[in-house]
Design a protein around this motif. Sequence first.
Motif, PDB file in Angstrom:
ATOM      1  N   GLU A   1       0.841  -1.209   0.000  1.00  0.00           N
ATOM      2  CA  GLU A   1       0.000   0.000   0.000  1.00  0.00           C
ATOM      3  C   GLU A   1       0.873   1.255   0.000  1.00  0.00           C
ATOM      4  OE1 GLU A   1      -3.609   0.248  -0.057  1.00  0.00           O
ATOM      5  OE2 GLU A   1      -3.142  -1.751  -0.798  1.00  0.00           O
ATOM      6  N   ALA A   2       1.936   1.244   0.804  1.00  0.00           N
ATOM      7  CA  ALA A   2       2.818   2.427   0.882  1.00  0.00           C
ATOM      8  C   ALA A   2       3.465   2.730  -0.458  1.00  0.00           C
ATOM      9  CB  ALA A   2       3.888   2.211   1.950  1.00  0.00           C
ATOM     10  N   LYS A   3       3.774   1.690  -1.222  1.00  0.00           N
ATOM     11  CA  LYS A   3       4.404   1.881  -2.538  1.00  0.00           C
ATOM     12  C   LYS A   3       3.527   2.692  -3.486  1.00  0.00           C
ATOM     13  CE  LYS A   3       7.481  -2.122  -2.682  1.00  0.00           C
ATOM     14  NZ  LYS A   3       7.668  -3.501  -3.180  1.00  0.00           N
ATOM     15  N   LEU A   4       2.222   2.690  -3.244  1.00  0.00           N
ATOM     16  CA  LEU A   4       1.303   3.460  -4.088  1.00  0.00           C
ATOM     17  C   LEU A   4       1.434   4.962  -3.859  1.00  0.00           C
ATOM     18  CD1 LEU A   4      -1.923   1.292  -3.532  1.00  0.00           C
ATOM     19  CD2 LEU A   4      -0.403   1.211  -5.521  1.00  0.00           C
ATOM     20  N   PHE A   5       2.069   5.357  -2.746  1.00  0.00           N
ATOM     21  CA  PHE A   5       2.081   6.770  -2.363  1.00  0.00           C
ATOM     22  C   PHE A   5       3.468   7.415  -2.383  1.00  0.00           C
ATOM     23  CE2 PHE A   5      -1.675   4.850  -0.511  1.00  0.00           C
ATOM     24  CZ  PHE A   5      -2.661   5.729  -0.936  1.00  0.00           C
ATOM     25  N   GLY A   6       4.514   6.610  -2.546  1.00  0.00           N
ATOM     26  CA  GLY A   6       5.844   7.217  -2.550  1.00  0.00           C
ATOM     27  C   GLY A   6       6.953   6.196  -2.438  1.00  0.00           C
ATOM     28  N   GLU A   7       8.140   6.677  -2.114  1.00  0.00           N
ATOM     29  CA  GLU A   7       9.318   5.816  -2.028  1.00  0.00           C
ATOM     30  C   GLU A   7       9.283   4.980  -0.745  1.00  0.00           C
ATOM     31  OE1 GLU A   7      11.883   5.380  -4.279  1.00  0.00           O
ATOM     32  OE2 GLU A   7      10.516   6.522  -5.559  1.00  0.00           O
ATOM     33  N   THR A   8       9.634   3.707  -0.880  1.00  0.00           N
ATOM     34  CA  THR A   8       9.699   2.816   0.286  1.00  0.00           C
ATOM     35  C   THR A   8      11.046   2.098   0.312  1.00  0.00           C
ATOM     36  OG1 THR A   8       8.758   0.966  -0.944  1.00  0.00           O
ATOM     37  CG2 THR A   8       7.203   2.365   0.278  1.00  0.00           C
ATOM     38  N   LYS A   9      11.386   1.602   1.485  1.00  0.00           N
ATOM     39  CA  LYS A   9      12.639   0.865   1.639  1.00  0.00           C
ATOM     40  C   LYS A   9      12.420  -0.267   2.638  1.00  0.00           C
ATOM     41  CE  LYS A   9      17.441   1.511   3.139  1.00  0.00           C
ATOM     42  NZ  LYS A   9      18.416   2.445   3.735  1.00  0.00           N
ATOM     43  N   ILE A  10      12.872  -1.478   2.268  1.00  0.00           N
ATOM     44  CA  ILE A  10      12.831  -2.592   3.222  1.00  0.00           C
ATOM     45  C   ILE A  10      14.088  -2.489   4.072  1.00  0.00           C
ATOM     46  CG2 ILE A  10      12.817  -5.096   3.501  1.00  0.00           C
ATOM     47  CD1 ILE A  10      11.296  -5.247   0.802  1.00  0.00           C
ATOM     48  N   VAL A  11      13.914  -2.136   5.325  1.00  0.00           N
ATOM     49  CA  VAL A  11      15.032  -1.896   6.239  1.00  0.00           C
ATOM     50  C   VAL A  11      15.622  -3.216   6.744  1.00  0.00           C
ATOM     51  CG1 VAL A  11      15.587  -0.906   8.509  1.00  0.00           C
ATOM     52  CG2 VAL A  11      14.197   0.393   6.899  1.00  0.00           C
ATOM     53  N   ALA A  12      14.751  -4.216   6.928  1.00  0.00           N
ATOM     54  CA  ALA A  12      15.180  -5.563   7.352  1.00  0.00           C
ATOM     55  C   ALA A  12      14.103  -6.538   6.912  1.00  0.00           C
ATOM     56  CB  ALA A  12      15.365  -5.617   8.870  1.00  0.00           C
ATOM     57  N   SER A  13      14.510  -7.791   6.679  1.00  0.00           N
ATOM     58  CA  SER A  13      13.558  -8.785   6.179  1.00  0.00           C
ATOM     59  C   SER A  13      13.971 -10.187   6.604  1.00  0.00           C
ATOM     60  CB  SER A  13      13.495  -8.713   4.649  1.00  0.00           C
ATOM     61  OG  SER A  13      12.715  -9.763   4.134  1.00  0.00           O
ATOM     62  N   SER A  14      12.977 -11.045   6.811  1.00  0.00           N
ATOM     63  CA  SER A  14      13.268 -12.470   7.056  1.00  0.00           C
ATOM     64  C   SER A  14      12.692 -13.335   5.932  1.00  0.00           C
ATOM     65  CB  SER A  14      12.705 -12.903   8.410  1.00  0.00           C
ATOM     66  OG  SER A  14      11.326 -12.605   8.492  1.00  0.00           O
ATOM     67  N   GLU A  15      12.460 -12.698   4.781  1.00  0.00           N
ATOM     68  CA  GLU A  15      11.877 -13.434   3.648  1.00  0.00           C
ATOM     69  C   GLU A  15      12.784 -14.580   3.199  1.00  0.00           C
ATOM     70  OE1 GLU A  15       9.476 -12.549  -0.495  1.00  0.00           O
ATOM     71  OE2 GLU A  15      10.895 -11.032   0.218  1.00  0.00           O
ATOM     72  N   ALA A  16      14.101 -14.369   3.233  1.00  0.00           N
ATOM     73  CA  ALA A  16      15.047 -15.421   2.817  1.00  0.00           C
ATOM     74  C   ALA A  16      14.910 -16.666   3.692  1.00  0.00           C
ATOM     75  CB  ALA A  16      16.475 -14.889   2.872  1.00  0.00           C
ATOM     76  N   ASP A  17      14.431 -16.489   4.924  1.00  0.00           N
ATOM     77  CA  ASP A  17      14.205 -17.626   5.831  1.00  0.00           C
ATOM     78  C   ASP A  17      12.737 -18.036   5.857  1.00  0.00           C
ATOM     79  OD1 ASP A  17      16.923 -17.682   6.730  1.00  0.00           O
ATOM     80  OD2 ASP A  17      16.505 -15.922   7.957  1.00  0.00           O
ATOM     81  N   LYS A  18      12.011 -17.685   4.804  1.00  0.00           N
ATOM     82  CA  LYS A  18      10.578 -18.006   4.675  1.00  0.00           C
ATOM     83  C   LYS A  18       9.768 -17.475   5.858  1.00  0.00           C
ATOM     84  CE  LYS A  18      11.341 -21.978   1.705  1.00  0.00           C
ATOM     85  NZ  LYS A  18      11.381 -23.428   1.558  1.00  0.00           N
ATOM     86  N   PHE A  19      10.200 -16.346   6.374  1.00  0.00           N
ATOM     87  CA  PHE A  19       9.501 -15.651   7.475  1.00  0.00           C
ATOM     88  C   PHE A  19       9.357 -16.514   8.730  1.00  0.00           C
ATOM     89  CE2 PHE A  19       7.466 -13.433   3.683  1.00  0.00           C
ATOM     90  CZ  PHE A  19       8.286 -12.312   3.772  1.00  0.00           C
ATOM     91  N   THR A  20      10.364 -17.330   8.990  1.00  0.00           N
ATOM     92  CA  THR A  20      10.307 -18.192  10.177  1.00  0.00           C
ATOM     93  C   THR A  20      10.891 -17.522  11.420  1.00  0.00           C
ATOM     94  OG1 THR A  20      12.401 -19.200   9.507  1.00  0.00           O
ATOM     95  CG2 THR A  20      10.379 -20.352   8.871  1.00  0.00           C
ATOM     96  N   ARG A  21      11.262 -16.255  11.298  1.00  0.00           N
ATOM     97  CA  ARG A  21      11.809 -15.532  12.453  1.00  0.00           C
ATOM     98  C   ARG A  21      11.575 -14.039  12.266  1.00  0.00           C
ATOM     99  NH1 ARG A  21      16.515 -12.899  11.150  1.00  0.00           N
ATOM    100  NH2 ARG A  21      17.310 -13.374   9.073  1.00  0.00           N
ATOM    101  N   ILE A  22      11.735 -13.309  13.364  1.00  0.00           N
ATOM    102  CA  ILE A  22      11.729 -11.846  13.321  1.00  0.00           C
ATOM    103  C   ILE A  22      13.188 -11.411  13.144  1.00  0.00           C
ATOM    104  CG2 ILE A  22      11.306  -9.746  14.679  1.00  0.00           C
ATOM    105  CD1 ILE A  22       8.689 -11.050  13.860  1.00  0.00           C
ATOM    106  N   PRO A  23      13.496 -10.529  12.200  1.00  0.00           N
ATOM    107  CA  PRO A  23      14.898 -10.112  12.013  1.00  0.00           C
ATOM    108  C   PRO A  23      15.458  -9.454  13.281  1.00  0.00           C
ATOM    109  CG  PRO A  23      13.489  -9.253  10.250  1.00  0.00           C
ATOM    110  CD  PRO A  23      12.589  -9.830  11.275  1.00  0.00           C
TER     111      PRO A  23
END
Length: 362
Positions: free
Chosen positions: A110-132
């Motif tokens: 949703e935020a991408k529809l309104f301006g610039e966004t940045k993923i500051v941290a992510s656990s997607e590489a671990d299939k979201f099995t943890r909080i970064p």
Amino acid sequence: MSKRAYNFNAGPAALPLEVLQKAQEELVEYRGIGMSIMEISHRSSQYEELNAETQQLLKELFAIPDGYKVMFMQGGASTQFATIPMNFLKSGQTAGYVLTGAWADKALKEAKLFGETKIVASSEADKFTRIPDLSGLQLDPNLAYLHITSNETIEGSQYQAYPGTGSIPLIGDMSSDILCRPVDVSKFAMIYAGAQKNLGPSGVTVVIMREDLLADSPKHIATMLRYDTHAKNDSLYNTPPVYSVYMVNLVLKWIKENGGLTAMEKRNREKTDLIYQAIDGSGGFYRGVIEPGSRSIMNITFRMQNEELEKKFAKESEQHGFVGLKGHRSVGGLRASTYNAVPYEACKALAEFMADFQRRNG
């Protein structure tokens, strides 16, 4: 009274029995006024009193410091995903997001529809099995805000500690874990939550906002989507979801009567421990999805050896009076949502059913 189901639904979710009974008692006539709460004017003194009392109860229970405004809005957390960047993401700035699962991803989209966004941290590489790990977080001073999802309802992960963000406003979606434990609200510039997990029925969204964020509301966006509209009018700009606010009021009183947030956390940990122990002690028959250090005390997700066995478990659990144990359609598996109102007895019964199912199918 007929036997109540063991309700493990992810939302709308279990409500305390005492709250439902009180609502039933007051349904036709609210406090001697000759009408239901659903029939009264939101401009009446009775509703204004309820509105103010509910805000005050939330401030007291959640230990909200001075300088914050409590608002009751509509449209669920999903509307907040867009309202936040509309109000706070200015030209030339970037909005920071921590990607922890499906709901964090929806907020980011949703935020991408309104301006610039940045993923500051992510656990997607671990299939979201943890909080970064955000302990050494270095934030760009040009960030408009940092957005986190406190508890991922679908994946079953939860922040054990919240990051310090210095002068960057921290915004938290707490839809599925608000009031499950004490929180240092002063770390946040804004907290928001759809009510239908831990606060009441669907229909109202609670927004807790530091007042300095309201000072510079953009004038070019729709009146209903500006936070200052709701702040200035004490959540009474248009007709509020009166019955939902009333139910939130009853739930907050129930939490207060049952020892507040310290007692809620103790109770939540005791009851979820029963289910996590059933998973961890099963010798691999059940497998927890989330790394132990990021496990949620609101949504417990687990898998079995194959989907056939999971389907059998879900079907048999329903025959034994358990509701809502299928995992979210996007990830499959199994999930028990153990919000504040889910009693210890329900979790004990589930742990016993899990052990029995393993004996018969292991």
